[in-house]
Write a protein that holds these residues in place. Structure first.
Motif, PDB file in Angstrom:
ATOM      1  N   PHE A   1     -57.909  15.512 -80.459  1.00 40.99           N
ATOM      2  CA  PHE A   1     -58.568  16.765 -80.824  1.00 40.99           C
ATOM      3  C   PHE A   1     -59.929  16.523 -81.476  1.00 40.99           C
ATOM      4  O   PHE A   1     -60.931  17.110 -81.090  1.00 40.99           O
ATOM      5  CB  PHE A   1     -57.679  17.567 -81.785  1.00 40.99           C
ATOM      6  N   LYS A   2     -59.949  15.614 -82.446  1.00 38.18           N
ATOM      7  CA  LYS A   2     -61.159  15.436 -83.246  1.00 38.18           C
ATOM      8  C   LYS A   2     -62.319  14.877 -82.403  1.00 38.18           C
ATOM      9  O   LYS A   2     -63.444  15.384 -82.463  1.00 38.18           O
ATOM     10  CB  LYS A   2     -60.841  14.500 -84.427  1.00 38.18           C
TER      11      LYS A   2
ATOM     12  N   LYS B   1     -63.444  17.500 -79.949  1.00 36.64           N
ATOM     13  CA  LYS B   1     -64.196  18.574 -80.613  1.00 36.64           C
ATOM     14  C   LYS B   1     -65.630  18.108 -80.913  1.00 36.64           C
ATOM     15  O   LYS B   1     -66.597  18.845 -80.669  1.00 36.64           O
ATOM     16  CB  LYS B   1     -63.490  18.991 -81.906  1.00 36.64           C
ATOM     17  N   ASN B   2     -65.756  16.872 -81.441  1.00 35.42           N
ATOM     18  CA  ASN B   2     -67.098  16.355 -81.741  1.00 35.42           C
ATOM     19  C   ASN B   2     -67.957  16.267 -80.473  1.00 35.42           C
ATOM     20  O   ASN B   2     -69.136  16.610 -80.484  1.00 35.42           O
ATOM     21  CB  ASN B   2     -67.005  14.956 -82.376  1.00 35.42           C
TER      22      ASN B   2
ATOM     23  N   GLU C   1     -68.962  19.771 -79.371  1.00 32.02           N
ATOM     24  CA  GLU C   1     -70.014  20.291 -80.265  1.00 32.02           C
ATOM     25  C   GLU C   1     -71.380  19.708 -79.917  1.00 32.02           C
ATOM     26  O   GLU C   1     -72.373  20.422 -79.783  1.00 32.02           O
ATOM     27  CB  GLU C   1     -69.689  19.962 -81.731  1.00 32.02           C
TER      28      GLU C   1
ATOM     29  N   THR D   1     -57.599  20.391 -74.875  1.00 37.00           N
ATOM     30  CA  THR D   1     -58.898  20.917 -74.435  1.00 37.00           C
ATOM     31  C   THR D   1     -59.018  22.392 -74.805  1.00 37.00           C
ATOM     32  O   THR D   1     -60.021  22.833 -75.379  1.00 37.00           O
ATOM     33  CB  THR D   1     -59.047  20.746 -72.910  1.00 37.00           C
TER      34      THR D   1
ATOM     35  N   VAL E   1     -59.390  22.873 -78.535  1.00 31.80           N
ATOM     36  CA  VAL E   1     -60.749  22.552 -78.975  1.00 31.80           C
ATOM     37  C   VAL E   1     -61.692  23.707 -78.645  1.00 31.80           C
ATOM     38  O   VAL E   1     -62.440  24.188 -79.498  1.00 31.80           O
ATOM     39  CB  VAL E   1     -61.242  21.247 -78.328  1.00 31.80           C
TER      40      VAL E   1
ATOM     41  N   SER F   1     -61.218  26.758 -80.700  1.00 36.11           N
ATOM     42  CA  SER F   1     -61.425  26.571 -82.136  1.00 36.11           C
ATOM     43  C   SER F   1     -62.835  26.980 -82.565  1.00 36.11           C
ATOM     44  O   SER F   1     -63.126  27.103 -83.742  1.00 36.11           O
ATOM     45  CB  SER F   1     -61.157  25.119 -82.533  1.00 36.11           C
ATOM     46  N   PHE F   2     -63.711  27.190 -81.590  1.00 33.00           N
ATOM     47  CA  PHE F   2     -65.054  27.676 -81.940  1.00 33.00           C
ATOM     48  C   PHE F   2     -64.948  29.170 -82.237  1.00 33.00           C
ATOM     49  O   PHE F   2     -64.357  29.913 -81.445  1.00 33.00           O
ATOM     50  CB  PHE F   2     -66.035  27.432 -80.786  1.00 33.00           C
TER      51      PHE F   2
END
Lengths: 402, 402
Positions: free
Chosen positions: A235-236, A239-240, A243, A266, A269, A272-273
């Motif tokens: 996830f992390k 996500k990075n 972004e 996916t 992520v 999550s925005f």
């Protein structure tokens, strides 16, 4: 899963992508850079083309009225008052009853409004020309602005500029143009099983085909691809990467993640925005069902299936119509095989085109799912619509080329 | 004139140009640079794809022979000996009478030669699997090398590489490729009446459209154009420019010089090279008769007509077939007007394509000769063959797109 499946038809998917597609910036470029670009504003002609009345024949400039009623047996007698030279100002003005020599392309002298072809005239001595046929007003003349009028819109905003369009712009002295900036498209391949192409995959791994094939397809659309490092099921990290990708690009295309686990990550992520808005999740097509699109602010993320054959086809079906300035190319061909399909779902089938005795034939490329050689064999694909249960051998079918 | 006119048909002209066309150099490029390039050598697959036998279903790996004769009422009883994990070496080997679980894409264990779909099986306790349907040898299996065989030629020399081809190459780990160097094409516009596009032409002058339109068309062929300064009607200057152009490029394309004087100077310059060999001088076509080609050593000079509409059309008719790796695009459309033409000459007529109720229509763009707006209006051109005196409205006609 974070959100219910919103399976849509491919037409809806395409339409949603087009409607929510990121806006393009604008820039001014020199004419030689404008080829294959899209105009950001209308372009008006700065001048009349031609800039003056000119003849399209060799002969005599006349007042049309002076030739009315003339014939082989009763020619008009005109006073010869001089000559217009090619590439020079006419420099003289005709009065009623006068004429002057004028070469093809020559500038029509003031006072005259037509040209008589030399074949229908005879010069008598130094000062007289006989005209054996009447001409109408403006006959054999290309009038000022007849080709292109000053301030006429010659290209509308949104026009795609071809080589010949560059020619027309050059002829009008337009050396700088407002065009849209090409879209920047980030590409993220996901999946624990994906390795860079330089590595030899161990069992269960496959090379990262999509980063290369999709980058090439994006370039074919006139956009600029940007590849990000492969992302595993985390996830992390994902996500990075997303972004960063959203910051650096107008659009992100993700591919891979055929496993349910990765698909979940996916989606988690993307959603999550805070501004994320799911446009669709799943398309009722074969292949390519797991295609999705999420709008995030003024950017967009499109997720394509992991298998390269499906990923490229879905790219052409739902992304290219928004991304590419080129009208899609299609041709009609006769189907070489019966094709069955499930009603209630649009099928897209890769085909190989052949020409036999001037007739175009489309051979569906079937075989076990997952074949990669279909990539190079296919000339394009055909569409079996939702309501049909197949196509019949010999049927005329439209092939979308890629 | 230095040499007799050698007027040829456009087919002969095209053929002579193709036969005598300069050879291309070769270079190795990274895969991402290989898109839209042409392969200089055959490319063989370095490996089998897939690299091992794998299933295309979820189910049990078996020996096909063990399932022969099985049915709903008389299932085969097999010993369950374990599980193959996705993405891992099978790690076990089956003996007669044994089976193991295998997921889609899983590696077939040694000893087995087929997979039974889970739907046609039933697990009895820990150690036994019932199989209700027979499978043939290799059923539900993608065999090693079935997609692509090691050392198979996957692309032949001369192949044009599309996005999907890049994908196939990536899947095989081919990251560097031998391709032809793009042709370098020098462009020389001649004519006392030509001015650079930034200048406002005085009467009798026209802007240098061809340098821009032809450069764009050359880029569309994947070649590299190089413009030389405008040359006036002067033997020495023209000779120097042609010498420089031949040294710096594979091919020169000259345009302009509609005046007989300039045509003579151009021919004198070209034939003043000791190795010059006139390939043809004049093509029996409308428009574009004054097209010529001269071979000079291992280079070539092609002269195109001065008018941009004719120059671009002749470029597509005789240059592009040699220069462009792309197959020419053509589609069939219904002619919207009667077109007359002179027998004994091939006519090419620019047309605008429209689509009406799913039918493609071709509208010939006629009008006075010399119109520039035809450049942007035309979608392509149609061909009225030598032996015909025209085409009839409603006729089906092939449109060559540009």
């Amino acid at each position: 899963m974070a959100e219910f499946l919103k399976v849509v038809s491919f037409q809806e998917a395409r339409q949603k992508i087009i409607e929510c597609f990121p806006r393009q910036g604008k820039e001014r470029v020199y004419l030689t850079e404008a080829q294959r670009r899209v105009l950001a504003s209308d372009v008006q002609s700065p001048e009349d083309l031609p800039a003056f009345h000119r003849t399209v024949v060799d002969g005599y400039a006349v007042l049309a009225e002076d030739t009315f009623g003339s014939s082989e047996s009763l020619p008009a007698y005109l006073d010869y008052v001089g000559e217009v030279k090619m590439g020079q100002d006419a420099g003289l003005s005709l009065q009623k009853g006068q004429c002057c020599w004028i070469p093809t392309g020559g500038m029509l002298p003031a006072g005259s409004n037509a040209a008589v072809m030399v074949e229908y005239t005879e010069k008598l001595g130094e000062d007289t020309v006989l005209v054996y046929r009447p001409v109408g007003p403006w006959e054999n003349i290309m009038q000022k602005g007849e080709d292109i009028k000053k301030e006429e819109v010659i290209f509308s905003a949104g026009s795609f500029l071809r080589a010949q369009d560059i020619g027309l712009l050059a002829s009008l002295g337009i050396s700088e143009l407002p065009v849209f900036k090409p879209w920047r498209v980030g590409l993220i391949s996901t999946g624990d099983e994906i390795v860079p192409i330089e590595e030899t995959p161990t069992i269960g791994k496959v090379r990262d085909v999509n980063s290369h094939a999709l980058a090439a397809a994006i370039k074919d659309c006139g956009a600029i691809p940007h590849n990000y490092p492969l992302v595993r099921d985390d996830f992390k990290v994902l996500k990075n990467t997303v972004e960063l990708g959203l910051r650096e690009n107008d659009l992100l295309i993700m591919s891979g993640g055929s496993s349910v686990g990765l698909m979940d990550v996916t989606l988690d992520v993307l959603l999550s925005f805070p501004e994320a808005e799911m446009l669709f999740h799943g398309i009722a097509v074969k292949p390519g069902k797991p295609t999705l699109a999420v709008k995030i602010g003024d950017k967009m993320v499109i997720g394509l299936p992991g298998h390269p054959v499906s990923a490229l086809m879905m790219f052409h079906i739902v992304c290219a119509p928004a991304l590419s300035p080129y009208p899609p190319l299609s041709i009609d061909a006769r189907l070489e095989l019966n094709l069955s399909s499930q009603a209630g779902r649009d099928d897209f089938v890769p085909v190989e085109l052949r020409e036999e005795k001037g007739e175009k034939l489309a051979l569906p490329l079937l075989g076990k799912s997952g074949l990669m050689n279909i990539l190079s064999q296919a000339s394009g694909f055909i569409h079996i619509p939702y309501e049909k249960q197949g196509l019949v051998k010999g049927e005329n079918t439209r092939v979308y080329l890629y």
